[in-house]
Each structure stands twice: as structure tokens, then as C-alpha cells.
Enzyme design. Structure first.
Site, mmCIF file in Angstrom:
data_model
loop_
_atom_site.group_PDB
_atom_site.id
_atom_site.type_symbol
_atom_site.label_atom_id
_atom_site.label_comp_id
_atom_site.label_asym_id
_atom_site.label_seq_id
_atom_site.Cartn_x
_atom_site.Cartn_y
_atom_site.Cartn_z
ATOM 1 N N GLU A 224 29.628 1.044 37.366
ATOM 2 C CA GLU A 224 30.958 1.663 37.391
ATOM 3 C C GLU A 224 31.055 2.845 38.349
ATOM 4 O O GLU A 224 31.990 2.944 39.139
ATOM 5 C CB GLU A 224 31.384 2.121 35.992
ATOM 6 C CG GLU A 224 32.040 1.058 35.144
ATOM 7 C CD GLU A 224 31.043 0.173 34.432
ATOM 8 O OE1 GLU A 224 29.823 0.488 34.470
ATOM 9 O OE2 GLU A 224 31.455 -0.833 33.827
ATOM 10 N N HIS B 100 33.912 1.302 22.114
ATOM 11 C CA HIS B 100 34.839 0.452 22.871
ATOM 12 C C HIS B 100 36.290 0.640 22.426
ATOM 13 O O HIS B 100 37.131 -0.219 22.688
ATOM 14 C CB HIS B 100 34.460 -1.030 22.706
ATOM 15 C CG HIS B 100 33.235 -1.422 23.455
ATOM 16 N ND1 HIS B 100 31.981 -0.992 23.116
ATOM 17 C CD2 HIS B 100 33.051 -2.208 24.550
ATOM 18 C CE1 HIS B 100 31.082 -1.500 23.949
ATOM 19 N NE2 HIS B 100 31.712 -2.235 24.832
#
Lengths: 349, 352
Positions: free
Chosen positions: B80, B149
């Protein structure tokens, strides 16, 4: 668009792991270079930085100010291999890179003093200057953040098929950041035209490479990605040119990234507030006496009769005038208008 | 001004004249926006994990690899910070990257590049170096994926000057706002919601349907209380408005659409009309969007308020996994109704 498609999974795009680093097959003999011009470029950086140090001492420059003195051969040698349309990015020890890409000394100095005539109109300072015109993309204050950014500049060269190469500079300290290796992986995977230049000046702020790096041979840091690496004497501008030529040619030929470890040294502290107690005075003096990049090239110019004492004096005068004018503008330019506080936050169409 | 509506969605009191609508899921609307903008501008490309051959982790990019090829639909390694920084660098060079985060939870790995590089460089360069980029993906809670998440990053990104932050609710929002985000010359954080991806809404059947960034929309007009929400909570607010109507209370529902810049005109105009406000968000209450809205309303509409603003927010805990605990952690229409009731009866809640 002439750009190559991204590599598909399973298709090797880079040399096999463990292949010894080697010069690019595409390397051609180096074109002759104007040695006097290289000397002039290094001298400009040296005198500019000395003046910046003085202005800092006078309280005219605030905050952080990281001087490049001692490392001049690296950027001048590298940029002598650049072509128009190439891009350059580095971290916060960036004044030398700006001057070497042809940015105006007065605009840089005025930014250091936080004035309206500065490259960033006084809003960036020492660590944050840019010139799209000169292909200089900063000037970044977060150690190693410029490495993915530079990889993205290379991605853009490849996307557009413009033949450009990104010169992406980082220090030995940045070489331990994880995002460097994320970048190496993508650059090799997609064969991006980028030359990573680790300027190993032996100290990340006050921490020596020995104290920070388990594997100190930084030229090998790309090996696990198949990126060829070369260690080069970064105190000798001709060695820089010769050592970097293959890497630049490889990137330009579309053969992917290369890594250069420039073994160099900074004479001054990490920043202006650094008493440099982590190294001995003798160590600094020895580098200055035996390996100064300007002394080395000056001796060669005289030995090869490329310039005489009068020529050197004239050069000194010219540079002194350029730096003097820069210092003058940096003090006479007004501070930014208060309204500048609110401009440039967003592009307003 | 009381409304700045330009799009059509269920419950809309302020539809514009139009040729017609099509029923689209939010997923289809996002995909259409991506495809249309990639057709329109060769500098636009999509990169992220599994966006190409896998067709998107949530199938937003389904078919785009076939349509545009691997040069413009780029599968990245799981990296990322690296690919975000790479995309920001490409944007500095004038390309228009769209970065897909598989979820915004993973953007924390890359947040330095989003804030320090993408958001601040225009300012630090005195206006020279813009960064036309979109960071998009699902934000906030999905279902049963637990704490790592399920976080809402709305207030994190909305805090930072140099960014625009968008949070669509309907398919019309998704399409019109994503197209606007891609065309915007600034870095835009585009917060989608996984649960909304499969929901269907009417979308104006226009050749080039673009919504303005920075404008909220009145989804339902009302006179007794203003419910301010964004993303999936707009649906919760509309559901609450139905329940309130059964009690004889008329709720106005403001869909913020953009969180930075916040459309304070639309919010305060509504509050001046209703004199009551409840904010609704999935994220945590502390320093959240509701806190910002409360301050804004106090500063700009204090004299019109008949009661303090009430915040309905996600509970101030990491998201639990157990189904019952997860339900308890998130705002519901019933909680909104209870907040409105307590506000009108003068009952102060101890905490949001």
C-alpha cells in the site's frame, strides 16, 4: 503510446536473483564533458551552501537547513548524464540538487529566507521546493517518501513513452525504510526507468551506517529484486559520471531500474543545530584534505591546462557574484503577502 | 439556500427535469463512472490490489482490464505505501491515477503519502505542483469482519486541508461524485461502503452525469428535526424518518455527500428551519464528523436551536466480531428515533 504493457505474472522482467551486478549491455562510451562546467557547478553549490550557512547564523533562515557541502560531486556528476525531460527527486538535503538541475540560485535562497521571491513563494522552505520546468519534483521532508514518488515519476515516463528517466536520490538513512523496498519491487517488476542513487554520507543524522544497517554494502540492497547495483566513489565527479553511466543507460533503454551507492561525506552537521559529536574532527579533516571533490577536479583542470589561475579566479568571481545576488534578493524580497496564507491549499478551477 | 440537489434518488423531493432514470447498483454505478472517465481521458488509470485479472476484490473494476488493457488497469503487489506513493508521484507528473484500496483500513499503511505528499505539496510548492488523484475503496464497517477491517476514516481525512473527502450514499451519488472526483485537479479521498455496493437506486439516464463536489443534498424534506448523515447512514436516517413520521414528527434528511469541504450552508439552513439536529455516523464519536457538525451548528445557527445537537455514532470501542455485539456497536434507525425523542423531551444522554 510507445509504452510497454505492464509485465504479466509469471513473465520474468528482471535479471535472475543472485546474478552478479554488472554494467548494462547498452553502455556506450561517455560523451566528452566540459570539465570546467562541472567544476563551476560544484563551486556554485559549495559557495551557495556556505552563504546559506552564514544567513542561517544571522537568523535570516529559520527551522531546518541541511547543507550539501562535501557531497557536490554526486549530484553534479549524475545530472551531467541527464537529458531534458528527465525528472529528479530527493529528500531534504536538496539545495545542491536544485542548483544542479538549473534552478535559479536567487529563487532558492529567497525560499530559504521565507520570502515572496522564493520558489514556493515562502511556503515551502529549505526542504520543499519544486520546479516543474526543470524537472525537479522536490525536496521532501519525510525520509524515504521520495522513493515511491520517484518511482511514480518513472512510471509516468513509461506510461507516456517519453523516454525520460527519473533520478531518485536517497540517503543511507532512508535506505532502511520499508517503502524503499516496496518501490524497488515495483520498479523491477514493471521495468521502470529509474536510477536510485543512495548518497551514503555515512551518517543518518547522528547514527552511522555501522550502527543502523545489518548489511552495510548498500549497493547490494537491490539484489533480491534483481536490481543491479554499483558502488561508486562519490567524492570524485568523474568517477560518479563513469560509475553511473551504465545505470542511466540501462534505465533509458527500458531495461529497468539500477541502484548506485555513492560513497560520499558531508562536512557539516546533519542540520545547522548538529554539533556532530558522533564523529571526530580528524575524520572530517581527513576527508576534506584528501578527498575534497572540488580540490580533486581543480587539480585535474590545472594539470590538463583546461584552466589557469586567472581562469579560476574569474570563475570564483562569477560564482561569488551569483551567490551574492541570491543572498541580496533573499534579504530584499518582501515576506509573502498575508493573503498567501490561504492560497494554494486546493487548485481552484 | 435550502437545497442544492441535482441528482435523483428515492425519496427525493427536489428532482430536476430529466429524460429518465435507470436502476443501478452502487457497484455498477461506480464501474460506469470509472469506465466513462477512462474513456474520456487517457491520463486516467486504475491501480490497486486485484483490480485487474481478479476483476476487483469487490468487483467494482469488473471488465475494465478487458476494456482498457494492462497499461491502464494495473494489478499491484500488496504494497500500500509503495503503490500509493508511486501513484502520487505519477500524479505530480500530470497523470490522473485512481488508487483502489481493498478497504480504507489498509490506507493507514499509506496515510503518510496521502497526507504529507498528496495533500500538502501544492501548498508547499506555492501552487506549482498539483496532485490530481483519487483514493477510493470501501470504508467503515462491512459485516462480521471485526476491528481491523471495520473502521470509518471519514474524520481522519476530513481533518486535513489539501484533500477533498467524498462519501456517496446512493448509486447516483456514486456515479456523479466519482466522475467529479476523477476530474477534480486535487487529491480526493472517496469513501465507499461495502454494504451499499449491492443496493439498487435510480440513476439519471444522462450521457455525462456529474455531481458537484462540496454540495450536500436534501434527501427528504421535513420541518421538525434535521438528520445529518453520510454514506450508509443516510439510509438509516431515511428509515428513522419513516419511523418518526409514524409518531407525527417530520424529519428532514441531509445527505452530506462531501465531508471536505463541508456544505455548511445546506446544513445550517435546514437547522434554522427545524431548530433540532441529530447527526448520524458509523465512526467513533470522539473528534468525529458529528463533533465537527455540532461545533459548526453552534457557531452558525446557535440562536435557531431549541435543543443541543445530539450525536448518534458508532460505539466508542473497536468493532466486535460477534453478531449481536456488532449490531450493538453501530447506529440504527431505532437509536436515531430514541435520540430525537430524548432531544425533544429534554432528556440529556450521558454520552453519544
Amino acid at each position: 503510446m510507445a509504452a510497454l504493457p505492464p509485465r504479466m505474472p509469471g513473465v520474468p522482467s528482471s535479471p535472475p536473483v543472485n546474478e552478479p551486478t554488472r554494467p548494462a549491455a547498452t553502455q556506450e562510451p561517455l560523451a566528452p564533458v566540459d570539465l570546467v562546467a562541472l567544476y563551476r557547478d560544484m563551486l556554485l553549490i559549495r559557495r551557495f551552501e556556505e552563504k546559506a550557512g552564514q544567513l542561517y547564523g544571522m537568523g535570516l533562515i529559520g527551522g531546518f537547513c541541511h547543507l550539501y557541502i562535501g557531497q557536490e560531486a554526486v549530484v553534479v556528476g549524475l545530472q551531467s548524464l541527464a537529458r531534458p525531460g528527465d525528472s529528479v527527486i530527493t529528500s531534504y538535503r536538496d539545495h545542491g540538487h536544485m542548483l544542479a538541475t538549473g534552478m535559479d540560485a536567487a529563487g532558492v535562497m529567497a525560499e530559504l529566507t521565507g520570502r515572496a521571491a522564493g520558489y514556493s513563494r515562502g511556503k515551502g522552505g529549505s526542504m520543499h521546493m519544486f520546479s516543474r520546468e526543470r524537472g525537479f519534483y522536490g525536496g521532501h521532508g519525510i525520509v524515504a517518501a521520495q522513493v515511491p514518488l520517484g518511482t511514480g515519476l518513472a512510471f509516468a515516463h513509461r506510461y507516456r513513452g517519453d523516454g525520460g528517466v527519473c533520478f531518485c536520490y536517497l540517503g543511507d538513512g532512508a535506505a532502511n525504510q520499508g517503502q524503499v523496498y516496496e518501490s524497488f519491487n515495483m520498479a523491477a517488476l514493471w521495468s521502470l526507468p529509474v536510477v536510485y542513487v543512495i548518497e551514503n554520507n555515512r551518517y543518518g543524522m547522528g547514527t552511522s551506517v555501522e550502527r543502523a544497517s545489518a548489511m552495510r554494502d548498500l549497493a547490494r540492497r537491490g539484489e533480491s529484486f534483481g536490481i543491479p547495483g554499483f558502488a561508486v566513489d562519490g567524492m570524485d565527479v568523474m568517477a560518479v559520471r563513469e560509475g553511473a553511466a551504465g545505470a542511466v543507460a540501462r534505465a533509458r533503454a527500458g531495461e529497468g531500474p539500477a541502484l548506485l551507492e555513492m560513497k560520499t561525506y558531508r562536512y557539516r552537521g546533519h542540520s545547522m543545530s548538529d554539533p556532530a559529536k558522533y564523529r571526530t574532527k580528524e575524520e572530517v579533516e581527513k576527508m576534506r584534505a584528501d578527498h575534497d571533490p572540488l580540490d580533486t577536479l581543480r587539480a585535474r583542470l590545472l594539470a590538463e591546462a583546461l584552466i589557469d589561475d586567472a581562469g579560476l579566479k574569474a570563475l570564483d568571481r562569477d560564482i561569488k557574484a551569483v551567490v551574492g545576488e541570491a543572498a541580496s534578493l533573499a534579504q530584499s524580497s518582501p515576506e509573502p503577502d498575508p493573503a498567501e496564507l490561504y492560497t494554494d491549499v486546493l487548485v481552484t478551477p | 439556500m435550502t437545497t442544492s440537489a441535482t441528482a435523483i434518488s428515492p425519496g427525493a423531493p427536489s428532482s430536476t427535469g430529466r429524460s429518465g432514470v435507470r436502476a443501478l447498483t452502487v457497484r455498477e454505478a461506480l464501474r460506469e463512472a470509472l469506465a466513462e472517465e477512462m474513456h474520456r481521458d487517457e491520463a486516467v488509470f486504475l491501480m490497486g490490489e486485484e483490480v485487474g485479472q481478479y476483476q476487483g476484490a469487490y468487483k467494482i473494476s469488473q471488465g475494465l482490464l478487458d476494456q482498457f488493457g494492462p497499461r491502464r488497469v494495473i494489478d499491484t503487489p500488496i504494497t500500500e505505501m509503495g503503490f500509493t506513493g508511486l501513484a502520487v508521484g505519477a500524479a505530480f507528473a500530470g497523470l490522473r491515477p485512481i488508487v483502489e484500496f481493498m478497504t480504507f483500513n489498509f490506507s493507514m499503511q499509506a496515510i503518510d503519502q496521502i497526507i504529507n505528499s498528496a495533500a500538502k505539496t501544492l501548498y508547499m510548492s506555492g501552487g506549482q505542483l498539483g496532485c490530481p488523484i483519487v483514493f477510493r475503496g470501501p470504508n467503515g464497517a462491512a459485516a462480521r469482519v471485526a476491528a481491523q477491517h471495520s473502521q470509518c476514516f471519514a474524520s481522519w481525512y476530513a481533518h486535513c486541508p489539501g484533500l477533498k473527502v467524498v462519501a456517496p450514499w446512493s448509486a447516483a451519488d456514486a456515479k456523479g461524485l466519482l466522475k467529479a472526483a476523477i476530474r477534480d485537479p486535487n487529491p480526493v479521498v472517496f469513501l465507499e461502503n461495502e454494504i451499499l455496493y449491492g443496493q439498487t437506486f435510480d440513476v439519471p439516464d444522462e450521457e455525462d452525469f456529474v455531481l458537484p463536489l462540496g454540495k450536500a443534498r436534501i434527501e427528504r424534506a421535513g420541518s421538525d428535526v434535521t438528520l445529518v448523515a453520510f454514506s450508509r447512514m443516510v439510509g438509516v436516517a431515511l428509515e428513522a424518518a419513516d419511523l418518526l413520521a409514524e409518531r407525527g414528527l417530520s424529519a428532514e434528511v441531509v445527505n452530506l455527500r462531501t465531508l471536505r469541504p463541508l456544505d455548511s450552508d445546506t446544513v445550517t439552513a435546514s437547522v434554522r428551519k427545524t431548530s433540532h439536529c441529530v447527526t448520524i455516523e458509523e465512526g467513533w464519536p470522539v473528534a468525529g464528523m458529528g463533533a465537527e457538525l455540532s461545533a459548526l451548528i453552534m457557531e452558525q445557527a446557535f440562536d435557531w436551536l431549541d435543543a443541543p445537537v445530539t450525536r448518534v455514532a458508532g460505539e466508542d470501542v473497536p468493532m466486535p466480531y460477534a453478531a449481536n455485539l456488532e449490531r450493538l456497536a453501530l447506529p440504527t434507525a431505532e437509536r436515531v428515533v430514541e435520540a430525537v425523542r430524548a432531544q425533544r423531551s429534554g432528556t440529556r444522554r450521558a454520552s453519544p
